[in-house]
Structure formats: structure tokens, C-alpha cells
Scaffold this motif. Sequence first.
Motif, mmCIF file in Angstrom:
data_model
loop_
_atom_site.group_PDB
_atom_site.id
_atom_site.type_symbol
_atom_site.label_atom_id
_atom_site.label_comp_id
_atom_site.label_asym_id
_atom_site.label_seq_id
_atom_site.Cartn_x
_atom_site.Cartn_y
_atom_site.Cartn_z
ATOM 1 N N ILE A 164 0.774 -1.002 0.054
ATOM 2 C CA ILE A 164 0.020 -0.158 -0.137
ATOM 3 C C ILE A 164 0.947 1.290 -0.025
ATOM 4 C CG2 ILE A 164 -1.737 1.285 1.225
ATOM 5 C CD1 ILE A 164 -2.782 -1.351 2.398
ATOM 6 N N ILE A 165 0.696 2.064 -0.979
ATOM 7 C CA ILE A 165 1.350 3.481 -1.001
ATOM 8 C C ILE A 165 0.439 4.479 -0.626
ATOM 9 C CG2 ILE A 165 2.762 5.099 -2.565
ATOM 10 C CD1 ILE A 165 3.232 2.569 -4.336
ATOM 11 N N ILE A 166 0.796 5.114 0.452
ATOM 12 C CA ILE A 166 0.155 6.198 0.994
ATOM 13 C C ILE A 166 0.527 7.699 0.391
ATOM 14 C CG2 ILE A 166 -0.913 7.717 2.771
ATOM 15 C CD1 ILE A 166 -0.958 5.219 4.521
ATOM 16 N N GLY A 167 -0.095 8.231 -0.496
ATOM 17 C CA GLY A 167 0.530 9.402 -1.190
ATOM 18 C C GLY A 167 0.826 9.165 -2.785
ATOM 19 N N LYS A 210 3.488 -4.632 2.865
ATOM 20 C CA LYS A 210 4.380 -3.329 3.133
ATOM 21 C C LYS A 210 3.627 -2.316 3.218
ATOM 22 C CE LYS A 210 7.713 -6.736 3.313
ATOM 23 N NZ LYS A 210 8.249 -6.942 4.571
ATOM 24 N N LEU A 211 4.185 -1.161 3.648
ATOM 25 C CA LEU A 211 3.547 0.258 3.609
ATOM 26 C C LEU A 211 4.541 1.206 2.939
ATOM 27 C CD1 LEU A 211 0.916 1.853 4.161
ATOM 28 C CD2 LEU A 211 1.938 1.920 6.551
ATOM 29 N N ILE A 212 4.344 1.977 2.035
ATOM 30 C CA ILE A 212 5.257 2.896 1.583
ATOM 31 C C ILE A 212 4.576 4.560 1.869
ATOM 32 C CG2 ILE A 212 6.245 4.092 -0.386
ATOM 33 C CD1 ILE A 212 6.604 1.440 -1.489
ATOM 34 N N PHE A 213 5.216 5.452 2.764
ATOM 35 C CA PHE A 213 4.716 6.674 2.709
ATOM 36 C C PHE A 213 5.408 7.494 1.720
ATOM 37 C CE2 PHE A 213 3.849 5.028 7.218
ATOM 38 C CZ PHE A 213 2.368 5.478 7.314
ATOM 39 N N TYR A 215 4.240 12.395 -7.096
ATOM 40 C CA TYR A 215 5.422 11.816 -8.096
ATOM 41 C C TYR A 215 6.289 10.626 -7.391
ATOM 42 C CZ TYR A 215 4.028 16.443 -9.254
ATOM 43 O OH TYR A 215 3.383 17.442 -9.854
ATOM 44 N N ALA A 216 6.613 10.948 -6.029
ATOM 45 C CA ALA A 216 7.274 9.711 -5.371
ATOM 46 C C ALA A 216 6.317 8.437 -5.258
ATOM 47 C CB ALA A 216 7.592 10.306 -3.976
ATOM 48 N N GLY A 217 5.159 8.717 -4.989
ATOM 49 C CA GLY A 217 4.370 7.650 -4.836
ATOM 50 C C GLY A 217 4.107 7.006 -6.170
ATOM 51 N N LEU A 218 3.461 7.667 -7.189
ATOM 52 C CA LEU A 218 3.508 6.976 -8.641
ATOM 53 C C LEU A 218 4.805 6.508 -9.042
ATOM 54 C CD1 LEU A 218 1.302 10.007 -9.938
ATOM 55 C CD2 LEU A 218 0.556 7.724 -9.240
ATOM 56 N N SER A 219 5.680 6.986 -8.819
ATOM 57 C CA SER A 219 7.078 6.329 -9.407
ATOM 58 C C SER A 219 7.473 5.093 -8.577
ATOM 59 C CB SER A 219 8.170 7.366 -9.252
ATOM 60 O OG SER A 219 9.601 7.032 -9.551
ATOM 61 N N ALA A 220 7.080 4.850 -7.199
ATOM 62 C CA ALA A 220 7.133 3.537 -6.577
ATOM 63 C C ALA A 220 6.279 2.655 -7.066
ATOM 64 C CB ALA A 220 7.030 3.938 -4.979
ATOM 65 N N ALA A 221 4.950 3.003 -7.403
ATOM 66 C CA ALA A 221 3.845 2.225 -7.995
ATOM 67 C C ALA A 221 4.315 1.549 -9.411
ATOM 68 C CB ALA A 221 2.779 2.813 -8.083
ATOM 69 N N VAL A 269 7.851 -0.740 6.869
ATOM 70 C CA VAL A 269 7.462 0.545 6.566
ATOM 71 C C VAL A 269 8.480 1.457 5.858
ATOM 72 C CG1 VAL A 269 6.542 2.840 7.156
ATOM 73 C CG2 VAL A 269 5.582 0.514 8.449
ATOM 74 N N PHE A 270 8.378 1.989 4.821
ATOM 75 C CA PHE A 270 9.270 2.710 3.857
ATOM 76 C C PHE A 270 8.790 4.221 3.485
ATOM 77 C CE2 PHE A 270 9.739 -1.637 3.340
ATOM 78 C CZ PHE A 270 11.050 -1.968 2.941
ATOM 79 N N ALA A 271 9.723 5.088 3.328
ATOM 80 C CA ALA A 271 9.288 6.280 3.151
ATOM 81 C C ALA A 271 10.080 6.863 1.819
ATOM 82 C CB ALA A 271 9.328 7.134 4.087
ATOM 83 N N CYS A 272 9.564 7.960 1.048
ATOM 84 C CA CYS A 272 10.226 8.612 0.027
ATOM 85 C C CYS A 272 9.724 9.892 -0.530
ATOM 86 C CB CYS A 272 10.380 7.532 -1.140
ATOM 87 S SG CYS A 272 8.888 6.941 -1.672
#
Length: 302
Positions: A10-13, A107-110, A16-22, A266-269
Motif C-alpha cells: 500500500i502506497i499512501i500518497g 508492506k507500507l510506503i509513505f 510523484y514519489a508515490g506514482l514512481s514507486a508504484a 514501512v518505507f518512505a520516499c
Amino acid sequence: MEKRVNFEVIIIGGSYAGLSAAMSLGRSLRSVLVIDSGQPCNLQTPHSQNFLTHDGHAPSHIAAEARRQLMKYDTIKFHRGLAVSALKTDQGFTVTTQTGETFSGRKLIFATGIKDIMPQIPGFSECWGITVIHCPYCHGYEFRNAKTAILANGAKAYHLASLINNLTDDLTLLTNGRVEFDFPAAEKLRANDIAIKEKGVVEIVHQDGLVKEVVFADGSREAFKAVYAALPFEQHSDIPVALGCALTEHGYIHVNTLQETTVEGVFACGDNVEMMRSVANAVASGNATGAIVNKELVDECF
């Protein structure tokens, strides 16, 4: 058809960073949910600069094109809404939205970005991201050789002045109060013909976000074409801290070189983890994070 609620990531956000991670994850066939409230910090900015192949494009155009490209990856899903809480479970995490919907992921990405705290100066917020700007790399070229002000004090003002001095010969530092420089710094600013005004700033006169004048507490005013400002900020989402993620002394989410927060899984970018606020950097950060999360999923089952 039943709505899917369980995902690998799950990507919260969904900026640009969230879409790139996706994209990174989707290309590895990972089931991904991107939750986005549609409120990026550059919502008011008319053009994004210094991003190769998209220099000068509207930020909304870049994000829309990114989402369009992601639609071809069947394992990536989108949810428009505001994530309000997250809980760690034996299987990973559950995320709940403002409307009460719940989703689960291993996994969770902020990629939630930050929120600028605007000063109580009439006209400031209306100009923010247009002609009241934060970054010479993002906006400086467009205001080259223009009469420019810096609304800041102390080390941040000195840092901005050193960068902007290369872009214009007409630069004034507005400290909005007593100077907070040491003697060598103030002398160096003056040696570079940077004027320093210690007057309080009470208003920014503008037309549709275009700065016309800065009004001072003593009633005087001065015309400028652009005003740089160094603002305090806060995390755009309070979920990371509530989940147990530590922040740095400067208020960013603490991550290691693998974009891992202090909470396992949990990850963040993006803007929420570092001071380099640009679309290009957010895209790079998200791309790397997606690959790192995919590798962690691989290691758990291969």
C-alpha cells in the motif's frame, strides 16, 4: 465484482514519489494500492522546472500523465481518499480512510510529502509557488535578472542568498525583524551587494499571485518581481508518527539508505524524508523505493 482490499504493497500518497514507486512495483507484477487525497504541496504551482523531458510542464499534467501510464499495469489500483490511520498486524498493515474503508498490505510506503506553514502575511499564500517561491533550482531561471527579495533570516537566508546571487544583480534580503547573522556573514552579504532590510513585512501586494510590492511595518513599500521564502513545515500526514516512525531533528521521516523507516516493513520516499524538494528527486526516490520493497518481498518468499 468484489472490490479488492488486500494488497502486497500500500502506497499512501499518489504524487510523484508515490506514482514512481508504484510503477517500479507494478512492473514486477506486485499488487499495489495507491491511496491519494489529491492535495499535493505544489497544487498552486503553474509550472514544474528542472525535470528532464518535462521542463516547464504543469505539475498536474505530469501527475496525470504518470497515472495514465500506470493504468496499463493491471496489478496497480488507485483509491481517491484520505488515509487517516494505519495499524501493524501479524500479516503486515491495515490502512483506514476517512470514509471508513479499510485495506491491508504486507508492506507500507509513505509518499505523503510535507505541508508548508504559511506566515500570517496577507497575500503570501496567494502567491506561494507562483512568485513567492522556495527553490532557485526549481524557479530561479524564470526570475533571472529580476528584482528579487528573500524573506528569511539567519542561516537559511544566507544559504538562499548565496545561490540566488548568481541569478540576479538586484537582490534584497528582508529579515522581517532583527538580523540573526553573525558579523562575517552580514559583511559577506554586503560585499556581494545584497541589501539587508530589517523592517517587518506586513503584506505582499499581488495580482493573481504575481507579486507587485512588499509592504513594510513602517508604511513604506518596495516593488519586487519575485520573493524567495524559507518556511517551516510539518509532515503532511500524521500516520507515520502514530505508527511509530521516528522523525529526524529537522522534522523529516527518518530513513536509512534503503528508504526503511524505524518501523519494520514501512518505507518512505519523496519530500517527507529529505530537503531536496523537486519533482525529479521525488521520482528518483520513489523509483528506488519501489525496487527496494520488491526485493524485500522477493527475499521473504524465494
